[in-house]
Write a protein that holds these residues in place. Structure first.
Motif, mmCIF file in Angstrom:
data_model
loop_
_atom_site.group_PDB
_atom_site.id
_atom_site.type_symbol
_atom_site.label_atom_id
_atom_site.label_comp_id
_atom_site.label_asym_id
_atom_site.label_seq_id
_atom_site.Cartn_x
_atom_site.Cartn_y
_atom_site.Cartn_z
ATOM 1 N N PHE A 224 -65.421 53.113 28.113
ATOM 2 C CA PHE A 224 -66.288 53.655 29.153
ATOM 3 C C PHE A 224 -66.625 52.601 30.202
ATOM 4 N N GLU A 225 -66.911 51.379 29.746
ATOM 5 C CA GLU A 225 -67.209 50.316 30.707
ATOM 6 C C GLU A 225 -65.962 49.914 31.492
ATOM 7 N N SER A 226 -64.804 49.983 30.846
ATOM 8 C CA SER A 226 -63.563 49.684 31.570
ATOM 9 C C SER A 226 -63.296 50.722 32.654
ATOM 10 N N ILE A 227 -63.605 51.982 32.355
ATOM 11 C CA ILE A 227 -63.454 53.029 33.376
ATOM 12 C C ILE A 227 -64.367 52.749 34.564
ATOM 13 N N ASN A 228 -65.599 52.311 34.282
ATOM 14 C CA ASN A 228 -66.514 51.953 35.379
ATOM 15 C C ASN A 228 -65.958 50.792 36.197
ATOM 16 N N PHE A 229 -65.306 49.839 35.520
ATOM 17 C CA PHE A 229 -64.728 48.705 36.237
ATOM 18 C C PHE A 229 -63.607 49.152 37.174
ATOM 19 N N PHE A 230 -62.729 50.012 36.670
ATOM 20 C CA PHE A 230 -61.597 50.449 37.494
ATOM 21 C C PHE A 230 -62.031 51.381 38.624
ATOM 22 N N ARG A 231 -63.243 51.927 38.551
ATOM 23 C CA ARG A 231 -63.778 52.677 39.683
ATOM 24 C C ARG A 231 -64.197 51.742 40.817
ATOM 25 N N LEU A 232 -64.532 50.491 40.457
ATOM 26 C CA LEU A 232 -64.998 49.534 41.454
ATOM 27 C C LEU A 232 -63.921 48.556 41.884
ATOM 28 N N HIS A 233 -62.877 48.409 41.074
ATOM 29 C CA HIS A 233 -61.846 47.414 41.373
ATOM 30 C C HIS A 233 -60.475 48.054 41.138
ATOM 31 N N PRO A 234 -59.526 47.838 42.007
ATOM 32 C CA PRO A 234 -58.206 48.488 41.853
ATOM 33 C C PRO A 234 -57.480 47.994 40.602
ATOM 34 N N TRP A 235 -56.915 48.932 39.880
ATOM 35 C CA TRP A 235 -56.201 48.572 38.650
ATOM 36 C C TRP A 235 -54.917 47.821 38.955
ATOM 37 N N THR A 236 -54.364 48.029 40.117
ATOM 38 C CA THR A 236 -53.142 47.305 40.470
ATOM 39 C C THR A 236 -53.390 45.805 40.562
ATOM 40 N N ASP A 237 -54.542 45.417 41.097
ATOM 41 C CA ASP A 237 -54.865 43.988 41.175
ATOM 42 C C ASP A 237 -55.114 43.424 39.787
ATOM 43 N N PHE A 238 -55.725 44.224 38.905
ATOM 44 C CA PHE A 238 -56.029 43.731 37.557
ATOM 45 C C PHE A 238 -54.763 43.496 36.755
ATOM 46 N N LEU A 451 -69.828 37.189 30.777
ATOM 47 C CA LEU A 451 -71.005 37.831 30.189
ATOM 48 C C LEU A 451 -72.103 36.846 29.866
ATOM 49 N N THR A 452 -71.995 35.623 30.341
ATOM 50 C CA THR A 452 -72.994 34.596 30.076
ATOM 51 C C THR A 452 -73.957 34.508 31.248
ATOM 52 N N GLY A 453 -75.248 34.382 30.924
ATOM 53 C CA GLY A 453 -76.253 34.246 31.963
ATOM 54 C C GLY A 453 -76.799 35.599 32.395
ATOM 55 N N ASP A 454 -77.549 35.592 33.489
ATOM 56 C CA ASP A 454 -78.116 36.828 34.040
ATOM 57 C C ASP A 454 -77.016 37.614 34.735
ATOM 58 N N THR A 455 -76.630 38.708 34.142
ATOM 59 C CA THR A 455 -75.509 39.477 34.673
ATOM 60 C C THR A 455 -75.974 40.856 35.108
ATOM 61 N N ASP A 456 -75.312 41.367 36.086
ATOM 62 C CA ASP A 456 -75.554 42.721 36.578
ATOM 63 C C ASP A 456 -74.394 43.600 36.131
ATOM 64 N N PHE A 457 -74.676 44.542 35.257
ATOM 65 C CA PHE A 457 -73.618 45.352 34.676
ATOM 66 C C PHE A 457 -73.171 46.476 35.604
ATOM 67 N N ALA A 458 -73.459 46.319 36.883
ATOM 68 C CA ALA A 458 -72.947 47.263 37.866
ATOM 69 C C ALA A 458 -71.924 46.618 38.783
ATOM 70 N N SER A 459 -71.590 45.345 38.550
ATOM 71 C CA SER A 459 -70.641 44.636 39.402
ATOM 72 C C SER A 459 -69.300 44.513 38.697
ATOM 73 N N PRO A 460 -68.205 44.556 39.461
ATOM 74 C CA PRO A 460 -66.882 44.427 38.821
ATOM 75 C C PRO A 460 -66.684 43.065 38.171
ATOM 76 N N GLU A 461 -67.362 42.018 38.664
ATOM 77 C CA GLU A 461 -67.201 40.685 38.082
ATOM 78 C C GLU A 461 -67.737 40.618 36.654
ATOM 79 N N THR A 462 -68.670 41.489 36.316
ATOM 80 C CA THR A 462 -69.170 41.565 34.946
ATOM 81 C C THR A 462 -68.409 42.605 34.131
ATOM 82 N N LEU A 463 -68.166 43.755 34.722
ATOM 83 C CA LEU A 463 -67.467 44.821 34.004
ATOM 84 C C LEU A 463 -66.030 44.456 33.669
ATOM 85 N N VAL A 464 -65.467 43.463 34.376
ATOM 86 C CA VAL A 464 -64.096 43.066 34.073
ATOM 87 C C VAL A 464 -63.979 42.531 32.652
ATOM 88 N N ALA A 465 -65.086 42.023 32.093
ATOM 89 C CA ALA A 465 -65.045 41.524 30.714
ATOM 90 C C ALA A 465 -64.667 42.623 29.740
#
Length: 495
Positions: A224-238, A451-465
């Motif tokens: 589910f979190e991966s789906i949220n990530f791919f909504r914010l970041h193109p899967w082709t780049d990943f 995922l270390t530190g104060d993270t925002d779970f709405a950003s692709p930089e965190t959801l990429v984990a």
């Protein structure tokens, strides 16, 4: 107070269970006129049946209630928090953490006499320094308490107390009802043993299902979190991008390929170390070592599997890395007089230490597999005039090869999922390079970093984990399934 009340509830269930056991056993004997030969089952089975109906439903409801109540209350209380507080840079998790700390502080203050129960329910930030009161009872808060947060904490506390009270009533009533029904149906003709055995079978099925349910839960949580990530970041780049450069201000390059390259590169070096040494050790222990040598050497070898990976990481950072630098680095100071290695963190450092860690995985599994080869195959080879070494090379190893390949694949999946050795021994640079003396990083290291530190779970930089974790899970799962398939095929052939 909630924890204490829950403890009393557990004690009440245990007492009801014990009482139901003895009362049902006594009732079974009385219905048979004291002659246990007239009973369908042994007397203890009637007691087990009553205890099962008293304890199992009650403990089941208790566990579900304890898991569900915090989530339900948290969702209800969060609606009381105005959007202004959530939008001022605090995520839902941080706000609810403050709410829980304040609620816990109010409970502690009431327990220690700093506040009465009515004061805790009606205290206001306008006329009470809540922060100082909570600090006096050992609850530290980072900032002043907002009135809305204090009100939410009071509601959280009140709802928790109410929920715990009704939980106690429901669970104790359910235990008493189950015990009463089991005692009521107890008679000489009741098939208590069959009921108890079916209950035990259901418990065994539930235990066997936990592993499957856990795996499904892990996959779904990452999916589910991966789906949220791919909504914010193109899967082709990943999947097809060429660089890894997370930037929490936007415009990030989040390709898995440099991380996957580092992961596979370090794992290959580790296997090049572990497979030959582990396989040779297994051949010696199974074919050449005597009973005394084997009984001493194998446990000592398997001690390596019990060493924490953080210790291996420190060994890589403080011992292996500097040793490699002294050979390949620092110009004339190096043993070879070259300057190929600028620091202790490198692919080779992590690969060597990880290979040492994997030796017992390969040696122990290979030893068991080689010992499983039928002795008749060895005897037939000796009967044809082959030497001991020829028998090992041309008979034993080919026969054990499928199992050995499975052991190597299991070790490979262990290497791919390693974290601490890579964090301390390989560095944190994501890039493509064939030089094993350069620093690189792996998928697991980047998951920890994102995922270390104060993270925002709405950003692709965190959801990429989560996308990285799901990809790693699929990779290691495929290796494990392949290994188990090969080992199972081997066992079907030679057992």
């Amino acid at each position: 107070m909630a924890l204490g009340l829950t403890g009393y509830v557990v004690l009440a269930i245990i007492l009801l269970t014990v009482a139901a056991f003895f009362m049902a056993r006594s009732r079974a004997k009385s219905t048979a006129g004291g002659d246990i030969r007239l009973l369908h089952s042994l007397p203890n089975y009637y007691g087990y049946n009553a205890a099962m109906f008293a304890a199992v439903p009650a403990f089941g409801v208790l566990m579900i209630w304890l898991l569900a109540q915090p989530m339900i209350i948290e969702n209800s209380v969060f609606k009381l928090i105005p959007e202004r507080i959530v939008s001022e840079g605090s995520s839902r998790g941080l706000v609810m953490s403050d709410v829980r700390r304040v609620a816990e502080g109010l409970d502690i203050a009431v327990a220690q006499g700093a506040l009465t129960d009515d004061e805790a329910d009606n205290i206001r930030t306008e006329f009470k320094d809540v922060r100082s009161i909570l600090g006096s009872v050992g609850v530290a808060l980072g900032s002043n308490v907002e009135p809305e947060v204090l009100y939410a904490a009071q509601q959280y506390r009140a709802k928790s107390e109410t929920g715990t009270f009704w939980m106690s009533v429901a669970v104790v009533a359910l235990a008493a009802l189950g015990a009463a029904l089991a005692i009521f149906v107890t008679n000489a003709d009741f098939r208590a043993r069959n009921t108890v055995e079916r209950g035990a079978l259901a418990l065994l099925i539930l235990a066997a299902s936990l592993a499957i349910l856990t795996t499904v839960g892990i996959v779904l949580s990452m999916l589910f979190e991966s789906i949220n990530f791919f909504r914010l970041h193109p899967w082709t780049d990943f999947f097809f991008g060429g660089s890894w450069a997370p930037n929490f201000r936007g415009d990030s390059d989040l390709s898995i390929l440099p991380l996957l390259w580092g992961t596979l590169y370090i794992s290959v070096i580790a296997l090049l170390v572990a497979v030959p040494i582990g396989l040779f050790a297994a051949i010696y222990l199974s074919e050449y070592a005597g009973p005394k040598t084997r009984s001493a050497a194998k446990p000592l070898l398997e001690i390596l599997a019990g060493i924490p990976t953080i210790v291996y990481g420190l060994f890589a950072l403080l011992t292996v890395g500097p040793a490699l630098v002294s050979i390949f680095g620092r110009g004339e100071a190096g043993l070879l007089g070259v300057d190929w290695m600028s620091g202790a963190t490198a692919v080779l450092t992590a690969g060597l230490v990880m290979g040492i860690m994997l030796i017992p995985f390969v040696s122990s599994l290979s030893d068991d597999i080689i010992n499983a080869v039928p002795q008749s195959m060895r005897d037939g080879s000796f009967g044809l005039g082959a030497t001991h070494s020829e028998t090992i090379r041309q008979v034993v190893l080919p026969a054990a090869l499928p199992g050995i390949v499975g052991a190597v694949l299991l070790a490979a999946s262990r290497a791919i999922g390693e974290t601490m050795i890579v964090v301390l021994g390989a560095g944190a640079i994501a890039k493509f390079s064939l030089n094993p003396l350069e620093a690189m990083t792996t998928i697991t290291t980047r998951i920890v970093s994102q995922l270390t530190g104060d993270t925002d779970f709405a950003s692709p930089e965190t959801l990429v984990a989560f996308a990285l974790g799901l990809t790693l899970f699929v990779l290691t799962l495929g290796l494990n399934v392949l290994a188990l398939y090969i080992v199972r095929k081997y066992r079907e052939q030679y057992e």
